[in-house]
Design a protein around this motif. Structure first.
Motif, short mmCIF file in Angstrom:
data_model
loop_
_atom_site.label_atom_id
_atom_site.label_comp_id
_atom_site.label_asym_id
_atom_site.label_seq_id
_atom_site.Cartn_x
_atom_site.Cartn_y
_atom_site.Cartn_z
N ASN A 147 0.83 -1.22 0.00
CA ASN A 147 0.00 0.00 0.00
C ASN A 147 0.86 1.26 0.00
OD1 ASN A 147 -2.41 -1.62 0.25
ND2 ASN A 147 -1.87 -1.88 2.42
N ARG A 148 1.78 1.31 -0.94
CA ARG A 148 2.68 2.45 -1.04
C ARG A 148 1.93 3.73 -1.41
NH1 ARG A 148 6.27 2.95 1.65
NH2 ARG A 148 4.72 1.79 2.82
N ARG A 149 2.49 4.84 -0.97
CA ARG A 149 2.04 6.15 -1.39
C ARG A 149 3.21 6.89 -2.00
NH1 ARG A 149 -3.05 7.18 0.04
NH2 ARG A 149 -2.80 9.40 -0.45
N VAL A 150 2.93 7.85 -2.87
CA VAL A 150 3.94 8.57 -3.63
C VAL A 150 3.83 10.06 -3.33
CG1 VAL A 150 4.89 9.03 -5.92
CG2 VAL A 150 3.77 6.83 -5.45
N ILE A 151 4.94 10.68 -2.99
CA ILE A 151 4.93 12.10 -2.64
C ILE A 151 4.60 12.93 -3.88
CG2 ILE A 151 7.38 12.61 -3.08
CD1 ILE A 151 7.29 14.07 -0.29
N THR A 161 0.69 13.21 -0.35
CA THR A 161 0.96 12.05 -1.20
C THR A 161 -0.28 11.62 -1.97
OG1 THR A 161 0.39 10.50 0.57
CG2 THR A 161 2.70 11.21 0.42
N VAL A 162 -0.05 10.73 -2.93
CA VAL A 162 -1.14 10.07 -3.67
C VAL A 162 -0.88 8.57 -3.60
CG1 VAL A 162 -1.46 12.02 -5.23
CG2 VAL A 162 0.12 10.19 -5.87
N PRO A 163 -1.91 7.74 -3.76
CA PRO A 163 -1.69 6.29 -3.72
C PRO A 163 -0.83 5.81 -4.88
CG PRO A 163 -4.02 6.84 -3.48
CD PRO A 163 -3.33 8.08 -3.92
N ALA A 164 -0.02 4.80 -4.64
CA ALA A 164 0.71 4.15 -5.72
C ALA A 164 -0.27 3.48 -6.66
CB ALA A 164 1.70 3.14 -5.18
N THR A 165 0.02 3.50 -7.95
CA THR A 165 -0.90 2.93 -8.93
C THR A 165 -0.90 1.41 -8.92
OG1 THR A 165 0.85 3.11 -10.60
CG2 THR A 165 -0.72 4.92 -10.45
N ARG A 166 0.16 0.80 -8.37
CA ARG A 166 0.21 -0.68 -8.29
C ARG A 166 1.23 -1.07 -7.23
NH1 ARG A 166 4.94 -2.34 -10.33
NH2 ARG A 166 5.92 -1.29 -12.11
N GLY A 220 9.42 1.61 4.89
CA GLY A 220 7.97 1.59 4.82
C GLY A 220 7.31 2.81 5.41
N SER A 221 8.05 3.57 6.23
CA SER A 221 7.48 4.79 6.80
C SER A 221 7.56 5.97 5.85
CB SER A 221 8.23 5.14 8.10
OG SER A 221 9.55 5.60 7.83
N LEU A 222 8.22 5.78 4.71
CA LEU A 222 8.45 6.87 3.77
C LEU A 222 7.57 6.72 2.53
CD1 LEU A 222 12.35 6.74 3.82
CD2 LEU A 222 10.93 8.48 4.92
N PRO A 223 7.15 7.83 1.94
CA PRO A 223 6.51 7.74 0.63
C PRO A 223 7.55 7.51 -0.45
CG PRO A 223 6.72 10.03 1.27
CD PRO A 223 7.21 9.22 2.44
N LEU A 224 7.12 7.04 -1.60
CA LEU A 224 8.00 6.89 -2.75
C LEU A 224 8.21 8.25 -3.41
CD1 LEU A 224 6.48 3.67 -4.40
CD2 LEU A 224 8.32 3.82 -2.70
N VAL A 225 9.30 8.35 -4.14
CA VAL A 225 9.57 9.57 -4.91
C VAL A 225 8.82 9.53 -6.23
CG1 VAL A 225 11.37 10.98 -6.00
CG2 VAL A 225 11.84 9.79 -3.86
#
Length: 445
Positions: A147-151, A161-166, A220-225
């Motif tokens: 359940n990644r999120r992206v900054i 952030t926004v949700p990761a697309t996959r 896991g505590s960080l959003p993706l770039v």
């Protein structure tokens, strides 16, 4: 979790849609039954004529390397060039400026990022076993990264952030398109980059000091770039892949690599530390002080970094090895996955490793060293040369450089493995000059 063994699935190895093989890939050449010649450890150089292998001028290589040591460019080095059945080794300088201990063929080096393909190969063995899938979510073994999120913006707040697309996949990790890694921006301008540094997970020469579970919790505590699979960001994916291999295999990364790779290949000195009885062969790592210009100790040979088991086995850059051990690995790749008549990796796995996975659009959006993408690509855990460059007019080489001063490249066109191990830390692109000069001579046709 570590004991889970899913049923085997089909179509597990292969390039993703649109992937183009690197030119001049090995075509599964079978050298079964042909012995590889190597002298006993500790011999300074093989007794070979100056020119013995398709134009390779070993005397010129040795002279150039000796000059670099004499000039103080590096404290010492071990170089190996293997072309076909001809193997040439040259040593110069010392493995410790403090003790004056001379370099030897069996000197053990901290090899940094040239070990990335070792971790990729371990992951592909689990794909062949049916335990992992290249394009399946890693969530089952790495729930911390579900359940990644992206900054939204690198300069924006961490919670914007926004949700990761996959979900993230193993292919994302090995191609370093997981959305986290080295970002060439001023950390002072980015809350995310500052937080990565605070947590100790920002890519750099200092290895993570806690265990693999802590590493995953912090990531896991960080959003993706970036969104998964969107862009190439150096390094972090291979450290994560190492944790994935350990959890999926039900043993440490080092134990799995030793059982499935190192022992079959005879890589007796490769691992994450030099155990008792071998620590005295470690080369001290140095860095050049910017103010004085002098070499200073980065990690003493007898220190905790590589003479003791680390808390975190960093699959992206924590290994130690020797030139002969990495020669065996390079020969296996050149031979399409076999070594001395034994199948180590499937031919399909090797082909997948050596297929450029980074699209032109992704290269354009993924900054690295100036001009890098004009002639290079990236496969599964390994660099590829995709066009003529300053080293050779013939593309098709594969390998990488290590930040502690190591060079490992293989050339299918000339059937050559070239290794240059030094112990001076790289501080910028110019620090690859010695290695690249060595490669130009080693791959001369």
């Amino acid at each position: 979790m570590a004991d889970a063994r899913p049923p085997a699935r089909g179509n597990r190895i292969g390039a993703e849609p649109g992937g183009k093989p690197c030119p001049s890939l090995p075509r599964g050449k079978d050298r079964e039954g042909v012995p590889r010649r190597a002298l006993a450890a500790g011999v300074a150089a093989l007794a070979v004529a100056p020119r013995t292998a398709a134009g390779t001028d070993f005397a010129r290589i040795d002279a150039a390397l000796d000059e670099a040591v004499a000039a103080g460019t590096v404290p010492g080095l071990v170089a190996l060039v293997a072309r076909g059945e001809t193997v040439h080794v040259h040593t110069a300088g010392v493995r410790s400026l403090e003790t004056g201990a001379p370099m030897r063929r069996d000197t053990i080096f901290a090899v940094a990022s040239i070990a990335k393909p070792l971790t990729a190969a371990a992951a592909l063995l689990l794909v062949e076993d049916g335990v992992l899938g290249l394009d399946e979510p890693v969530d089952r073994f790495l729930p911390e990264l579900a359940n990644r999120r992206v900054i939204r913006s690198l300069t924006g707040p961490l919670d914007d952030t926004v949700p990761a697309t996959r979900p993230l996949t193993l292919r994302d990790l090995l191609t370093m398109r997981m959305g986290l890694g080295a970002v060439f921006a001023d950390p002072a301008t980015s809350p995310l980059l500052r937080r990565m540094a605070e947590l100790g997970v920002a890519p750099g020469p200092r290895l993570f000091q806690d265990g693999p579970d802590a590493f995953l919790r912090r990531l896991g505590s960080l959003p993706l770039v970036h969104q998964p699979g969107e862009r190439w960001l150096y390094h972090t994916g291979l450290d994560v892949a190492g944790v994935l291999v350990a959890r999926a295999a039900g043993m440490s990364l080092g134990a799995f690599q030793r059982r499935r790779l190192f022992e079959p290949l005879g890589m007796t000195d490769t691992g994450f530390f030099a155990p008792t009885g071998k620590a005295g062969r470690l080369a001290t790592v140095y860095w050049r002080d910017r103010e004085s210009g002098r070499l200073a100790v980065w990690n003493p040979a007898s220190g905790a970094g590589f003479a003791d088991p680390p808390a975190f086995e960093a699959g992206g850059g924590g290994h130690v090895s020797t030139v002969d051990d990495m020669l065996a690995f390079g020969r296996m790749l050149l031979d399409g996955g076999t070594y001395r008549g034994r199948r180590i990796l499937s031919e399909a796995s090797v082909a997948a490793m050596l297929t450029d996975a980074i699209t032109p659009a992704q290269k354009a959006a993924s900054p690295f060293f100036p001009g890098f993408w004009d002639t290079h690509g990236w496969g599964l855990g390994i660099g590829l040369v995709t066009a003529p460059d300053a080293i050779s007019p013939t593309p098709g080489r594969f390998g990488w450089w290590g930040g502690f001063g190591t060079t490992f490249w293989c050339d299918p066109a000339t059937d050559t493995v070239a290794l240059l191990f030094t112990q001076r830390m790289m501080g910028g692109p110019d620090d690859a000059a010695l290695g690249n000069d060595f490669l130009r001579l080693a791959f001369a046709a």
